[in-house]
Design a protein around this motif. Structure first.
Motif, PDB file in Angstrom:
ATOM      1  N   VAL A 193      -6.256  -0.437  -1.421  1.00 22.71           N
ATOM      2  CA  VAL A 193      -7.610  -0.838  -1.036  1.00 22.71           C
ATOM      3  C   VAL A 193      -8.617   0.036  -1.784  1.00 22.71           C
ATOM      4  CG1 VAL A 193      -9.256  -1.067   0.879  1.00 22.71           C
ATOM      5  CG2 VAL A 193      -6.836  -1.519   1.267  1.00 22.71           C
ATOM      6  N   GLY A 194      -9.646  -0.591  -2.335  1.00 19.46           N
ATOM      7  CA  GLY A 194     -10.705   0.151  -3.009  1.00 19.46           C
ATOM      8  C   GLY A 194     -11.953   0.256  -2.156  1.00 19.46           C
ATOM      9  N   ILE A 195     -13.006   0.833  -2.736  1.00 15.19           N
ATOM     10  CA  ILE A 195     -14.326   0.862  -2.095  1.00 15.19           C
ATOM     11  C   ILE A 195     -15.342   0.514  -3.174  1.00 15.19           C
ATOM     12  CG2 ILE A 195     -16.110   2.314  -1.020  1.00 15.19           C
ATOM     13  CD1 ILE A 195     -13.869   4.020   0.182  1.00 15.19           C
ATOM     14  N   ASP A 196     -16.126  -0.525  -2.965  1.00 11.68           N
ATOM     15  CA  ASP A 196     -17.216  -0.923  -3.869  1.00 11.68           C
ATOM     16  C   ASP A 196     -17.507  -2.418  -3.791  1.00 11.68           C
ATOM     17  OD1 ASP A 196     -18.218   1.323  -5.089  1.00 11.68           O
ATOM     18  OD2 ASP A 196     -16.946   1.212  -6.864  1.00 11.68           O
ATOM     19  N   ASP A 197     -16.449  -3.223  -3.990  1.00 12.04           N
ATOM     20  CA  ASP A 197     -16.565  -4.629  -4.369  1.00 12.04           C
ATOM     21  C   ASP A 197     -17.257  -4.771  -5.724  1.00 12.04           C
ATOM     22  OD1 ASP A 197     -15.783  -7.219  -4.056  1.00 12.04           O
ATOM     23  OD2 ASP A 197     -17.553  -7.813  -2.923  1.00 12.04           O
ATOM     24  N   HIS A 198     -16.688  -4.113  -6.683  1.00  6.84           N
ATOM     25  CA  HIS A 198     -17.025  -4.202  -8.098  1.00  6.84           C
ATOM     26  C   HIS A 198     -16.931  -5.662  -8.538  1.00  6.84           C
ATOM     27  CE1 HIS A 198     -16.204  -3.698 -12.444  1.00  6.84           C
ATOM     28  NE2 HIS A 198     -16.603  -2.435 -12.342  1.00  6.84           N
ATOM     29  N   GLU A 199     -17.709  -6.052  -9.550  1.00  7.74           N
ATOM     30  CA  GLU A 199     -17.676  -7.453  -9.997  1.00  7.74           C
ATOM     31  C   GLU A 199     -16.269  -7.910 -10.400  1.00  7.74           C
ATOM     32  OE1 GLU A 199     -19.684  -8.128 -13.757  1.00  7.74           O
ATOM     33  OE2 GLU A 199     -19.386  -6.061 -14.375  1.00  7.74           O
ATOM     34  N   MET A 200     -15.398  -6.944 -10.769  1.00 10.33           N
ATOM     35  CA  MET A 200     -14.047  -7.299 -11.189  1.00 10.33           C
ATOM     36  C   MET A 200     -13.055  -7.338 -10.029  1.00 10.33           C
ATOM     37  SD  MET A 200     -13.690  -8.039 -14.375  1.00 10.33           S
ATOM     38  CE  MET A 200     -11.904  -7.781 -14.492  1.00 10.33           C
ATOM     39  N   ALA A 201     -13.454  -6.871  -8.852  1.00 15.25           N
ATOM     40  CA  ALA A 201     -12.514  -6.807  -7.727  1.00 15.25           C
ATOM     41  C   ALA A 201     -12.010  -8.204  -7.382  1.00 15.25           C
ATOM     42  CB  ALA A 201     -13.187  -6.150  -6.521  1.00 15.25           C
ATOM     43  N   ASP A 202     -12.915  -9.163  -7.412  1.00 17.40           N
ATOM     44  CA  ASP A 202     -12.546 -10.539  -7.113  1.00 17.40           C
ATOM     45  C   ASP A 202     -11.543 -11.064  -8.150  1.00 17.40           C
ATOM     46  OD1 ASP A 202     -12.753 -12.992  -5.742  1.00 17.40           O
ATOM     47  OD2 ASP A 202     -14.171 -13.726  -7.241  1.00 17.40           O
ATOM     48  N   VAL A 203     -11.772 -10.701  -9.403  1.00 19.81           N
ATOM     49  CA  VAL A 203     -10.938 -11.199 -10.495  1.00 19.81           C
ATOM     50  C   VAL A 203      -9.494 -10.691 -10.375  1.00 19.81           C
ATOM     51  CG1 VAL A 203     -10.626 -11.181 -13.005  1.00 19.81           C
ATOM     52  CG2 VAL A 203     -12.921 -11.462 -12.037  1.00 19.81           C
ATOM     53  N   VAL A 204      -9.321  -9.419  -9.987  1.00 16.38           N
ATOM     54  CA  VAL A 204      -7.949  -8.900  -9.842  1.00 16.38           C
ATOM     55  C   VAL A 204      -7.479  -8.979  -8.388  1.00 16.38           C
ATOM     56  CG1 VAL A 204      -8.178  -7.393 -11.854  1.00 16.38           C
ATOM     57  CG2 VAL A 204      -8.654  -6.468  -9.586  1.00 16.38           C
ATOM     58  N   GLU A 205      -8.282  -9.638  -7.544  1.00 14.41           N
ATOM     59  CA  GLU A 205      -7.939  -9.888  -6.136  1.00 14.41           C
ATOM     60  C   GLU A 205      -7.692  -8.604  -5.355  1.00 14.41           C
ATOM     61  OE1 GLU A 205      -5.990 -13.539  -5.461  1.00 14.41           O
ATOM     62  OE2 GLU A 205      -5.938 -14.077  -7.583  1.00 14.41           O
ATOM     63  N   LEU A 206      -8.533  -7.622  -5.604  1.00 13.25           N
ATOM     64  CA  LEU A 206      -8.418  -6.332  -4.927  1.00 13.25           C
ATOM     65  C   LEU A 206      -9.066  -6.379  -3.548  1.00 13.25           C
ATOM     66  CD1 LEU A 206      -7.776  -3.198  -5.268  1.00 13.25           C
ATOM     67  CD2 LEU A 206     -10.169  -2.979  -6.007  1.00 13.25           C
ATOM     68  N   THR A 207      -8.325  -5.980  -2.532  1.00 11.77           N
ATOM     69  CA  THR A 207      -8.919  -5.756  -1.209  1.00 11.77           C
ATOM     70  C   THR A 207      -9.798  -4.512  -1.305  1.00 11.77           C
ATOM     71  OG1 THR A 207      -7.044  -6.722  -0.028  1.00 11.77           O
ATOM     72  CG2 THR A 207      -8.429  -5.177   1.196  1.00 11.77           C
ATOM     73  N   THR A 208     -10.993  -4.592  -0.733  1.00 16.71           N
ATOM     74  CA  THR A 208     -11.920  -3.478  -0.906  1.00 16.71           C
ATOM     75  C   THR A 208     -12.900  -3.418   0.256  1.00 16.71           C
ATOM     76  OG1 THR A 208     -13.391  -2.424  -2.534  1.00 16.71           O
ATOM     77  CG2 THR A 208     -13.657  -4.791  -2.217  1.00 16.71           C
ATOM     78  N   VAL A 209     -13.657  -2.322   0.320  1.00 20.27           N
ATOM     79  CA  VAL A 209     -14.768  -2.218   1.260  1.00 20.27           C
ATOM     80  C   VAL A 209     -16.041  -2.387   0.451  1.00 20.27           C
ATOM     81  CG1 VAL A 209     -16.032  -0.697   2.817  1.00 20.27           C
ATOM     82  CG2 VAL A 209     -13.525  -0.779   2.899  1.00 20.27           C
ATOM     83  N   ARG A 210     -16.767  -3.450   0.760  1.00 17.17           N
ATOM     84  CA  ARG A 210     -17.931  -3.793  -0.041  1.00 17.17           C
ATOM     85  C   ARG A 210     -19.104  -2.885   0.285  1.00 17.17           C
ATOM     86  NH1 ARG A 210     -22.605  -7.147   0.508  1.00 17.17           N
ATOM     87  NH2 ARG A 210     -23.293  -7.610  -1.604  1.00 17.17           N
ATOM     88  N   GLN A 211     -19.689  -2.274  -0.766  1.00 18.90           N
ATOM     89  CA  GLN A 211     -21.002  -1.664  -0.559  1.00 18.90           C
ATOM     90  C   GLN A 211     -22.019  -2.502  -1.334  1.00 18.90           C
ATOM     91  OE1 GLN A 211     -22.201   2.048  -2.237  1.00 18.90           O
ATOM     92  NE2 GLN A 211     -20.458   2.229  -3.600  1.00 18.90           N
ATOM     93  N   PRO A 212     -23.164  -2.781  -0.711  1.00 19.53           N
ATOM     94  CA  PRO A 212     -24.127  -3.713  -1.299  1.00 19.53           C
ATOM     95  C   PRO A 212     -25.020  -2.997  -2.316  1.00 19.53           C
ATOM     96  CG  PRO A 212     -24.880  -3.034   0.874  1.00 19.53           C
ATOM     97  CD  PRO A 212     -23.593  -2.304   0.617  1.00 19.53           C
ATOM     98  N   VAL A 213     -24.503  -2.823  -3.535  1.00 22.87           N
ATOM     99  CA  VAL A 213     -25.183  -1.951  -4.495  1.00 22.87           C
ATOM    100  C   VAL A 213     -26.500  -2.542  -4.992  1.00 22.87           C
ATOM    101  CG1 VAL A 213     -24.929  -0.616  -6.614  1.00 22.87           C
ATOM    102  CG2 VAL A 213     -22.954  -1.040  -5.187  1.00 22.87           C
ATOM    103  N   LEU A 214     -26.503  -3.857  -5.276  1.00 24.27           N
ATOM    104  CA  LEU A 214     -27.770  -4.477  -5.693  1.00 24.27           C
ATOM    105  C   LEU A 214     -28.833  -4.295  -4.612  1.00 24.27           C
ATOM    106  CD1 LEU A 214     -26.663  -7.838  -7.373  1.00 24.27           C
ATOM    107  CD2 LEU A 214     -27.861  -5.937  -8.477  1.00 24.27           C
TER     108      LEU A 214
END
Lengths: 333, 333
Positions: free
Chosen positions: A269-290
């Motif tokens: 599991v990552g932390i960010d929800d980087h634009e590439m997280a969806d592409v590599v299907e990474l489970t993550t904790v989204r931080q709303p950076v924009l």
């Protein structure tokens, strides 16, 4: 503005002060001028008010990095908030300790700005003093800076959410890949995320095992190295929380090259929800950076325009995004 | 500078003009002043020279995007080149046609800059005229703008390299996922890459099949959609060139979700060498984006400081980077 001045029998400067809310105008005069302005359908122009106060109409954005998603997204959010505001953005990049120190040394003499937005890097006590002496509006985006206005996420909570998700799925050996910063100054992000990780273990009455916490340089190579070290343990973890998605991407590469099935053998599991997280299907904790950037830009705008800002300390929520890299631990060894 | 003026018997302004290379000083005087300056070991300060000419010490960087790797990396390169130069960077983002037009309309009146760096977006004839009238130094980074100074790659060659690599591996049905821009103006990138793709096919005496060229919106979602369309063909391609790595990342996701083995069943090549290409092991054609930015920043600096710039049109080379997503077509169907 001259129509109002003529009708009210005061100077244009007084009209400007009254409309912008500055001092130096009696309450009676202010009320009279505001009524006149309303009658004349006079829209208060923030820029006119600013210029009358001798301001520059410029905001400095200072960052330690640009080419990575987090910083570029923060900047994008700030630009979005300030677009159409007639505030220009001056951009400064300070990549190393010495550059950061020099920036703060030279700021009062050379830079002509009304405000400073700092993108998520630590500031020394000496540098805080320099900011105080300058007297400009300062907003920290993606962190805190004493009592100054800031916009950030709760890093403790973000890491807790990531760790808790894995514990809930049944994992008992959960590792943390944490980031070491580029700064000699202590930086809250890694410390807070470590605390969030520990807190989730404690809540589940799981022991914190020192060998399961590894430090690596921020970025995907650091994540790749750290994962290799975890896989070298006599008893590797069944799940890993990475400090950031970029570190998780590196970890994923190590896992793929090692032939380890994700999430069957190991969850990540990552932390960010980087634009590439969806592409590599990474489970993550989204931080709303924009949104962090937009809030920081809007905060600066309101502070510069003398708007009443009730809450100068903004914490935006993080949220678990479940994708393909996390699941239950396999029951057979 | 006053020592030189006293010894040469001319005004300080003349010394400044002579040293900065401006007109209004006779050749004889210029030579005398330069010799004196050399004797006095007087280092020409670019800033002093600039200020004497009434310049602002500011460069505007105008971009249509910030949050994506390509633009953020270009900007990072520019900042690196200008760091320590005493040129400040003003940042502008113009995301839509109307914003771009408004930016060019307001530029002469509102912006006080010595130069403009445009990051890879198309400029209309009307806007070129506005730039001409302004008379500031303009550099295009990541594209061309008439005869104005630019730093770019050869887009035709980049796509040719990608396509040629697949043909050399034995592929005969090579598709192109091309990008449609956000602009109504024609934009050279997609057109040139299409030409490079066609050129490689032609060199190999392969027919260009219209069904194998698909257009999609720039970005990973566009790439995912385009790949789904290619997979829907009665006879799908055995290899695909994507306009950019980000489009290739989206295509990879579609392939993974479709259970199609890469490169066994289908090969994929991008163009960029995005920071994530290494992580997902994407074969790609590398364009040196940080260097493009650095060259653009250095070019502006030299042009503003009256340095002789022999080559104002810089084309940096691209190079194939072979990783894990390309290989020979399988011989059994």
């Amino acid at each position: 503005m001259s129509d109002i001045a003529a009708q009210a029998g005061v100077s244009i400067a007084s009209v400007s002060r009254a409309l912008s809310g500055s001092s130096g105008v009696s309450e009676a005069t202010r009320t009279r001028i505001r009524r006149l302005a309303a009658e004349l359908n006079y829209a208060v122009s923030p820029d006119a008010a600013r210029l009358a106060k001798g301001s520059r109409g410029r905001v400095a954005v200072v960052t330690a990095d640009l080419a990575h998603w987090f910083y570029a997204s923060l900047l994008e959010g700030i630009m979005t908030a300030l677009r159409g505001s007639d505030l220009d953005v001056l951009l400064y990049e300070v990549k190393r300790e010495e550059e950061r120190r020099r920036f703060f040394d030279e700021l009062p003499a050379r830079r002509q700005v009304d405000a400073l937005i700092i993108l998520a890097f630590p500031v020394s006590d000496q540098e805080r003093l320099q900011l105080d002496l300058m007297g400009v509006t300062v907003v920290m985006a993606g962190g805190t800076l004493g009592d100054r206005p800031h916009v950030r996420i709760d890093d403790v909570e973000a890491a807790r959410q990531a760790t808790h998700h894995l514990i809930l799925a049944g994992h008992e050996r959960v590792a943390l890949i944490n980031a070491t910063g580029r700064w000699r100054l202590p930086y809250a992000g890694p410390q807070d995320r470590f605390q969030g990780y520990l807190g989730a273990l404690r809540d589940a009455a799981l022991p914190g095992e020192p060998e399961l916490v590894v430090q690596a340089e921020w970025g995907s190579s650091g994540g790749a190295d750290a994962m290799a070290r975890l896989l070298s343990l006599p008893r590797p973890p069944t799940a890993v929380v990475a400090f950031s998605d970029e570190m998780a991407f590196g970890a994923l590469r190590t896992l793929r090259r090692s032939g380890i099935a994700v999430p069957h053998t190991l969850s990540l599991v990552g932390i960010d929800d980087h634009e590439m997280a969806d592409v590599v299907e990474l489970t993550t904790v989204r931080q709303p950076v924009l949104e962090l950037g937009r809030e920081a830009g809007a905060l600066v705008y309101r502070l510069l325009n003398d708007e009443t800002v009730e809450e100068q300390h903004v914490t935006l929520p993080t949220q678990l995004v479940v994708r393909g890299t996390s699941g239950s631990p396999r029951t057979v060894g």
